[in-house]
Motif scaffolding. Structure first.
Motif, PDB file in Angstrom:
ATOM      1  N   GLY A   1      13.652 -45.368  -7.076  1.00 29.73           N
ATOM      2  CA  GLY A   1      13.165 -46.179  -5.962  1.00 29.73           C
ATOM      3  C   GLY A   1      14.249 -47.347  -5.372  1.00 29.73           C
ATOM      4  N   GLN A   2      15.518 -47.335  -6.123  1.00 28.38           N
ATOM      5  CA  GLN A   2      16.412 -48.552  -6.131  1.00 28.38           C
ATOM      6  C   GLN A   2      17.598 -48.117  -5.816  1.00 28.38           C
ATOM      7  OE1 GLN A   2      15.573 -50.483  -9.673  1.00 28.38           O
ATOM      8  NE2 GLN A   2      13.866 -51.795  -8.905  1.00 28.38           N
ATOM      9  N   VAL A   3      18.065 -46.813  -5.412  1.00 29.29           N
ATOM     10  CA  VAL A   3      19.737 -46.571  -5.284  1.00 29.29           C
ATOM     11  C   VAL A   3      19.871 -46.048  -3.597  1.00 29.29           C
ATOM     12  CG1 VAL A   3      21.448 -45.532  -5.818  1.00 29.29           C
ATOM     13  CG2 VAL A   3      20.090 -46.055  -7.624  1.00 29.29           C
ATOM     14  N   PRO A   4      20.409 -46.989  -2.926  1.00 25.65           N
ATOM     15  CA  PRO A   4      20.567 -46.792  -1.398  1.00 25.65           C
ATOM     16  C   PRO A   4      21.611 -45.578  -1.485  1.00 25.65           C
ATOM     17  CG  PRO A   4      21.246 -48.990  -2.087  1.00 25.65           C
ATOM     18  CD  PRO A   4      20.806 -48.523  -3.224  1.00 25.65           C
ATOM     19  N   GLY A   5      21.050 -44.819  -0.359  1.00 24.79           N
ATOM     20  CA  GLY A   5      21.889 -43.505  -0.213  1.00 24.79           C
ATOM     21  C   GLY A   5      21.437 -42.433  -0.840  1.00 24.79           C
ATOM     22  N   PHE A   6      20.624 -42.575  -2.025  1.00 26.00           N
ATOM     23  CA  PHE A   6      20.012 -41.514  -3.089  1.00 26.00           C
ATOM     24  C   PHE A   6      18.437 -41.530  -3.148  1.00 26.00           C
ATOM     25  CE2 PHE A   6      24.088 -40.851  -4.544  1.00 26.00           C
ATOM     26  CZ  PHE A   6      24.399 -39.854  -4.745  1.00 26.00           C
ATOM     27  N   GLY A   7      17.872 -42.680  -3.185  1.00 20.54           N
ATOM     28  CA  GLY A   7      16.509 -42.763  -3.214  1.00 20.54           C
ATOM     29  C   GLY A   7      16.023 -44.122  -2.993  1.00 20.54           C
ATOM     30  N   TYR A   8      15.667 -44.835  -1.844  1.00 24.54           N
ATOM     31  CA  TYR A   8      14.950 -45.850  -2.082  1.00 24.54           C
ATOM     32  C   TYR A   8      14.012 -46.058  -0.547  1.00 24.54           C
ATOM     33  CZ  TYR A   8      18.219 -48.247   1.699  1.00 24.54           C
ATOM     34  OH  TYR A   8      18.447 -48.482   2.752  1.00 24.54           O
ATOM     35  N   LEU A   9      13.333 -47.157  -0.730  1.00 20.62           N
ATOM     36  CA  LEU A   9      12.393 -47.352   0.456  1.00 20.62           C
ATOM     37  C   LEU A   9      13.054 -48.466   1.028  1.00 20.62           C
ATOM     38  CD1 LEU A   9       9.517 -46.557   1.090  1.00 20.62           C
ATOM     39  CD2 LEU A   9       8.739 -48.584  -0.143  1.00 20.62           C
ATOM     40  N   ASN A  10      13.485 -48.037   2.523  1.00 17.69           N
ATOM     41  CA  ASN A  10      14.095 -48.542   3.460  1.00 17.69           C
ATOM     42  C   ASN A  10      13.002 -49.963   3.639  1.00 17.69           C
ATOM     43  OD1 ASN A  10      15.186 -49.956   5.557  1.00 17.69           O
ATOM     44  ND2 ASN A  10      16.415 -48.219   6.082  1.00 17.69           N
ATOM     45  N   PRO A  11      13.420 -51.211   3.425  1.00 22.86           N
ATOM     46  CA  PRO A  11      12.726 -52.246   3.761  1.00 22.86           C
ATOM     47  C   PRO A  11      12.711 -52.452   5.128  1.00 22.86           C
ATOM     48  CG  PRO A  11      14.698 -53.108   2.790  1.00 22.86           C
ATOM     49  CD  PRO A  11      14.921 -51.557   2.686  1.00 22.86           C
ATOM     50  N   ASP A  12      13.568 -52.132   5.888  1.00 24.44           N
ATOM     51  CA  ASP A  12      13.569 -52.397   7.455  1.00 24.44           C
ATOM     52  C   ASP A  12      12.560 -51.386   8.140  1.00 24.44           C
ATOM     53  OD1 ASP A  12      15.508 -54.293   7.162  1.00 24.44           O
ATOM     54  OD2 ASP A  12      17.002 -52.835   7.403  1.00 24.44           O
ATOM     55  N   THR A  13      12.631 -50.104   7.611  1.00 19.54           N
ATOM     56  CA  THR A  13      11.833 -49.171   8.353  1.00 19.54           C
ATOM     57  C   THR A  13      10.532 -48.848   7.685  1.00 19.54           C
ATOM     58  OG1 THR A  13      12.858 -47.200   7.124  1.00 19.54           O
ATOM     59  CG2 THR A  13      13.699 -48.044   9.562  1.00 19.54           C
ATOM     60  N   GLY A  14      10.512 -49.347   6.353  1.00 18.66           N
ATOM     61  CA  GLY A  14       9.228 -48.787   5.580  1.00 18.66           C
ATOM     62  C   GLY A  14       9.148 -47.332   5.230  1.00 18.66           C
ATOM     63  N   GLN A  15      10.088 -46.711   5.590  1.00 15.04           N
ATOM     64  CA  GLN A  15      10.444 -45.061   5.231  1.00 15.04           C
ATOM     65  C   GLN A  15      11.276 -44.822   4.095  1.00 15.04           C
ATOM     66  OE1 GLN A  15       8.957 -42.596   7.020  1.00 15.04           O
ATOM     67  NE2 GLN A  15       7.966 -44.149   7.929  1.00 15.04           N
ATOM     68  N   TRP A  16      10.905 -43.805   3.277  1.00 18.27           N
ATOM     69  CA  TRP A  16      11.682 -43.351   2.175  1.00 18.27           C
ATOM     70  C   TRP A  16      13.039 -42.921   2.707  1.00 18.27           C
ATOM     71  CZ3 TRP A  16      11.590 -44.602  -2.949  1.00 18.27           C
ATOM     72  CH2 TRP A  16      10.241 -44.932  -3.471  1.00 18.27           C
ATOM     73  N   GLU A  17      14.161 -43.212   2.034  1.00 17.30           N
ATOM     74  CA  GLU A  17      15.436 -42.619   2.571  1.00 17.30           C
ATOM     75  C   GLU A  17      16.362 -41.882   1.298  1.00 17.30           C
ATOM     76  OE1 GLU A  17      17.094 -45.217   5.228  1.00 17.30           O
ATOM     77  OE2 GLU A  17      15.491 -45.029   6.834  1.00 17.30           O
ATOM     78  N   GLY A  18      17.107 -41.079   1.875  1.00 14.68           N
ATOM     79  CA  GLY A  18      18.268 -40.873   0.780  1.00 14.68           C
ATOM     80  C   GLY A  18      18.461 -39.613   0.480  1.00 14.68           C
ATOM     81  N   PHE A  19      19.452 -39.198  -0.037  1.00 15.68           N
ATOM     82  CA  PHE A  19      19.818 -37.828  -0.606  1.00 15.68           C
ATOM     83  C   PHE A  19      18.873 -37.053  -1.085  1.00 15.68           C
ATOM     84  CE2 PHE A  19      22.450 -34.931  -2.977  1.00 15.68           C
ATOM     85  CZ  PHE A  19      23.201 -34.441  -1.963  1.00 15.68           C
ATOM     86  N   ASP A  20      18.533 -37.582  -2.566  1.00 14.22           N
ATOM     87  CA  ASP A  20      17.289 -37.001  -2.943  1.00 14.22           C
ATOM     88  C   ASP A  20      16.099 -36.893  -2.491  1.00 14.22           C
ATOM     89  OD1 ASP A  20      18.987 -36.582  -5.310  1.00 14.22           O
ATOM     90  OD2 ASP A  20      18.443 -38.277  -6.474  1.00 14.22           O
ATOM     91  N   VAL A  21      15.719 -37.755  -1.731  1.00 13.44           N
ATOM     92  CA  VAL A  21      14.459 -37.823  -0.744  1.00 13.44           C
ATOM     93  C   VAL A  21      14.496 -36.787   0.086  1.00 13.44           C
ATOM     94  CG1 VAL A  21      13.205 -39.333   0.810  1.00 13.44           C
ATOM     95  CG2 VAL A  21      14.018 -40.390  -1.132  1.00 13.44           C
ATOM     96  N   ASP A  22      15.629 -36.222   0.763  1.00 11.53           N
ATOM     97  CA  ASP A  22      15.676 -35.343   1.642  1.00 11.53           C
ATOM     98  C   ASP A  22      15.585 -33.964   0.866  1.00 11.53           C
ATOM     99  OD1 ASP A  22      16.049 -36.791   4.020  1.00 11.53           O
ATOM    100  OD2 ASP A  22      18.022 -36.716   4.282  1.00 11.53           O
ATOM    101  N   PHE A  23      15.897 -33.812  -0.385  1.00  8.99           N
ATOM    102  CA  PHE A  23      15.688 -32.696  -0.865  1.00  8.99           C
ATOM    103  C   PHE A  23      14.026 -32.582  -1.092  1.00  8.99           C
ATOM    104  CE2 PHE A  23      19.491 -30.249  -2.199  1.00  8.99           C
ATOM    105  CZ  PHE A  23      20.387 -31.300  -1.865  1.00  8.99           C
ATOM    106  N   CYS A  24      13.473 -33.611  -1.672  1.00  8.24           N
ATOM    107  CA  CYS A  24      12.054 -33.523  -1.477  1.00  8.24           C
ATOM    108  C   CYS A  24      11.336 -33.076  -0.394  1.00  8.24           C
ATOM    109  CB  CYS A  24      11.469 -34.966  -1.905  1.00  8.24           C
ATOM    110  SG  CYS A  24      11.794 -35.509  -3.673  1.00  8.24           S
ATOM    111  N   ARG A  25      11.860 -33.594   0.751  1.00 11.65           N
ATOM    112  CA  ARG A  25      11.303 -32.997   2.142  1.00 11.65           C
ATOM    113  C   ARG A  25      11.525 -31.687   2.320  1.00 11.65           C
ATOM    114  NH1 ARG A  25      13.103 -38.432   4.422  1.00 11.65           N
ATOM    115  NH2 ARG A  25      11.354 -39.723   4.123  1.00 11.65           N
ATOM    116  N   ALA A  26      12.885 -31.379   1.868  1.00 13.01           N
ATOM    117  CA  ALA A  26      13.139 -29.965   2.097  1.00 13.01           C
ATOM    118  C   ALA A  26      12.180 -29.038   1.404  1.00 13.01           C
ATOM    119  CB  ALA A  26      14.740 -29.760   1.720  1.00 13.01           C
TER     120      ALA A  26
END
Lengths: 356, 399
Positions: free
Chosen positions: A54-79
């Motif tokens: 939840g805390q590493v930008p670029g890999f997996g974190y909750l973007n405080p501006d958009t309220g969306q999960w973002e990151g490399f690992d997060v995209d693999f979850c989405r895939a």
């Protein structure tokens, strides 16, 4: 007094008898006994529980501006969610932020179905935790980050330094070995939370912050003045990061592994989220087979998914290269180069088995 | 006559059937309850063990002998990260925990008693400050306070080590630690220690003798006037004979950190301070309640007999209040000991933090947590036993 003693003896005897009579009838296998594959569970549930950082930008974190999960690992979850359910919606994927301490427990207790959380594949974790590791999604190495004003240019300059790290990680073990083997004195300050580690570094509690190089880049990008921080050139370990799931569940493992391979293979074919429609009618039988198009071309059906699951995955998140560029590439605050994480044909380590 | 006889007629009075016999019912109820508890416990444990075995995680205590693999920088030097076992690491962690708990217990008690007494002071300022303190610290979460103290200390203290606050006696305070000279005994130190022990023994004997004299003659005992010269005299003699029993190593500013000397890390200081401040607020209220429970007539009687305010508190009120204070005080001590595990949040390497590392490196969460529960249970039961003994010795003696 005698009466009491006798009553106690009778009571004890009765109790022992009852326990002795009851025990053989108790279920010897636990209520939590494992039924079928996690794959069946997830498809039935209609929601993928994906453990992330939840805390590493670029890999997996909750973007405080958009309220969306973002990151490399997060995209693999989405895939993976797209592979399972055909599309990604807010309701069919559930991100579970975990600390380094909790990450394996959430898998072992089945709170999460899979873990995409910059986790290093090691033999002891693979062998002892009751977990299996999927194909490496990011080849990383451990680095050391120091403040520029200290004037350190290599690890040899760090004699006597204070080092901040995350507790219970492989990085902690690696940095211990790196310093001990060079005979350097040091103080290790272990934190449980990534955010605490960073503030301790920024506020001068430690001279050095050690972590995977990709994470250091992410942390540096978030610092008030990135120019005041240097990442030392030494890479002190191999850190292959990839998905983790419960052991002995081949059906589920196949789904996770081949989703990752699909992203890599798509890049090799040059299939992106933009141009995928053109490839659906390709003349290349290999590509048709990969995308599960046409008759007699088994793809996803071989591993219990929709036959054209690759199409759904690419539509949802793009190929490996797109995920990398979106989250980690030169146009992002992290500004990472592909490095080892190029395709095999470009001199990197990414290689998907044949789709046949 | 015949009517009366019929009341004793056995045939008219059946014995109570066993299913309505209260003694039988009680025994049956207890047996059923016990069986239920045992069965429930068995099912839980069996479930855990079987489940773990099926997921290839059979509980394995052998991990305790494996090397720990990383350094514990807190409070010790004789720990080799490469070869020291997990068990040794737990012991180092336990020692760190005990360093926090013992200092915390003493600090919280002293501070709590002072604030509890100040809370009842006729002085408006003192009273108000005490009340504010108690309400502030009692009504905010300890974790928040720890973060606040740790981060606050870090931001308030000098970042650049060369700018460290310097206290007399080569004490340096900065963001990372309090560095102070390390005083170590030399080879001749045992001579000095022996002299100190002799001094203490002679002093204590004189003390008791003076009390006897006071009992016999009614003269003021003046115990200190006899004790101190004996104690100091013998100590000084020992110092001279041993020819300076201590060597002092001063901290020196190195490249990155102070080297040499001893240090209290920022994490240790913040955790200990946080636990003291938090627990003292509760102890203060317990002390206040204890003091207020002593009937005011006792105070008036003491005053009438010519006791001063301090004497009244020390000799009349507190001894009576203690009986009420000690049981809840024990609870606070237990809380403090267990709360010390929050140190992991601010990077303190206590036994809980060490156990977490082991659990994460080996995946043997159950084994590690069983060991950890044993350690904390042992610590708590020890504190309980001491407090119970104290409570027993303070009880009202009736003859």
């Amino acid at each position: 007094m005698f009466e009491h003693a006798r009553r106690a003896i009778y009571l004890g005897l009765a109790l022992a008898l009852l326990v002795a009579l009851t025990l053989p009838f108790l279920p010897s296998s636990p209520a939590l006994a494992q039924g079928g594959s996690i794959l069946d569970d997830v498809l039935q549930r209609g929601v993928l529980n994906c453990g992330v950082n939840g805390q590493v930008p670029g890999f997996g974190y909750l973007n405080p501006d958009t309220g969306q999960w973002e990151g490399f690992d997060v995209d693999f979850c989405r895939a993976l969610a797209a592979a399972l359910f055909g599309e990604v919606t807010d309701s069919n994927i559930n991100f579970i932020p975990t600390t380094t301490q909790e990450r394996f427990t959430v898998l072992q207790t089945r709170q999460a179905d899979v873990l995409f959380r910059n986790t290093t594949w090691t033999i002891s974790r693979d062998g002892e935790l009751g977990l299996d590791f999927g194909p490496t999604t990011y080849y990383d190495g451990q680095g050391l980050m120091v403040r520029a004003d200290l004037g350190a240019s290599s690890i040899e300059d760090l004699d006597g330094a204070s080092i901040c790290s995350l507790t219970g990680t492989t990085t902690e073990l690696n940095v211990t070995e790196a310093m001990e083997s060079r005979g350097l004195a040091y103080e290790l300050v272990p934190f449980e939370q990534s955010s605490e580690t960073i503030s301790a570094f920024e506020e001068g509690r430690c001279d050095v912050l050690t972590s995977d190089q990709s994470q250091l880049a992410g942390l540096r990008s978030q610092a008030a003045d990135p120019g005041s921080i240097v990442i030392l050139p030494e890479v002190i370990s191999k850190e292959p990061l990839g998905p983790v799931y419960l052991a002995n569940d081949s059906a589920w493992g196949d789904v996770v592994n081949w989703t990752v391979f699909a992203l890599i293979q798509a890049e090799e074919f040059g299939i992106t989220s933009q141009n995928i429609d053109e490839f659906l009618t390709s003349d290349n039988p290999e590509i048709l087979r990969f995308l599960g198009q046409g008759a007699d071309t088994p793809s996803g059906s071989l591993i219990g998914l929709d036959n054209d699951f690759v199409v759904n995955v690419i539509r949802a998140v793009g190929n490996y290269g797109e995920i990398f560029e979106r989250n980690l590439g030169p146009d992002t605050p992290l500004g990472l180069q592909r490095g080892l994480n190029r395709l095999w044909k470009d001199g990197g380590l990414l290689y998907a088995p044949p789709w046949r | 006559m015949s009517d009366r006889a019929s009341t004793f007629d056995r045939s008219a009075h059946q014995p109570v059937p066993f299913w309505r016999d209260i003694r039988v019912l009680q025994a049956v109820a207890q047996v059923v309850f016990l069986v239920a508890v045992v069965v429930f416990g068995y099912v839980l444990i069996n479930n855990l063990v079987t489940g773990l075995r099926e997921s290839q995680l059979a509980i394995n205590f052998n991990i305790l002998t494996r090397p720990f693999g990383t350094r514990i920088s807190e409070g010790q030097m004789d720990f080799n990260p490469g070869s020291s076992s997990n068990l040794q690491a737990l012991m180092v962690g336990l020692r760190n925990t005990l360093r926090v708990v013992t200092v915390g217990l003493v600090g919280a008690t002293v501070l709590g008693v002072f604030i509890g007494i100040a809370r009842l002071s006729p002085n408006f300022l003192l009273r108000t400050v005490s009340i504010s303190y108690i309400e502030l610290f009692r009504n905010t979460p300890l974790l928040v306070q720890l973060y606040f103290i740790y981060r606050g200390m870090r931001l308030a203290l000098p970042e650049n080590l060369a700018d460290s606050y310097r206290l007399p006696g080569s004490i340096y305070i900065n963001r990372r630690a309090i560095n102070f000279p390390l005083i170590a005994g030399t080879e001749s130190a045992p001579v000095f220690y022996a002299a100190v022990v002799v001094g203490l023994t002679v002093g204590a004997a004189l003390w008791i003798w003076r009390l006897r004299v006071q009992d016999r003659t009614g003269q003021p005992a003046n115990t200190l006037y006899w004790f101190l010269p004996a104690f100091l005299g013998f100590s000084a003699l020992g110092w001279i004979v041993s020819g300076g029993p201590f060597s002092i190593e001063y901290p020196e500013l190195g490249n990155f950190n102070f080297s040499g000397g001893d240090r209290l890390s920022a994490e240790y200081t913040a955790l200990t301070l946080g636990l003291i401040l938090y627990t003292a607020a509760f102890i203060a209220d317990i002390v206040r309640a204890g003091i207020q429970s002593v009937p005011y007539g006792q105070v008036e009687a003491a005053r009438a007999q010519g006791f001063s305010g301090g004497q009244t508190l020390r000799l009349i009120v507190l001894p009576q209040a203690l009986r009420l204070i000690i049981p809840p005080l024990g609870n606070q001590y237990l809380n403090l000991a267990k709360n010390s595990s929050l140190g992991i949040a601010i990077g303190f390497f206590d036994v809980y933090n060490v156990a977490n590392v082991i659990s994460n490196q080996t995946g043997q969460a159950v084994a590690v947590f069983v060991v950890m529960m044993g350690i904390y249970l042992g610590m708590s039961l020890t504190i309980s036993a001491v407090m119970n003994a104290l409570n027993y010795s303070m009880r009202l003696r009736s003859r």
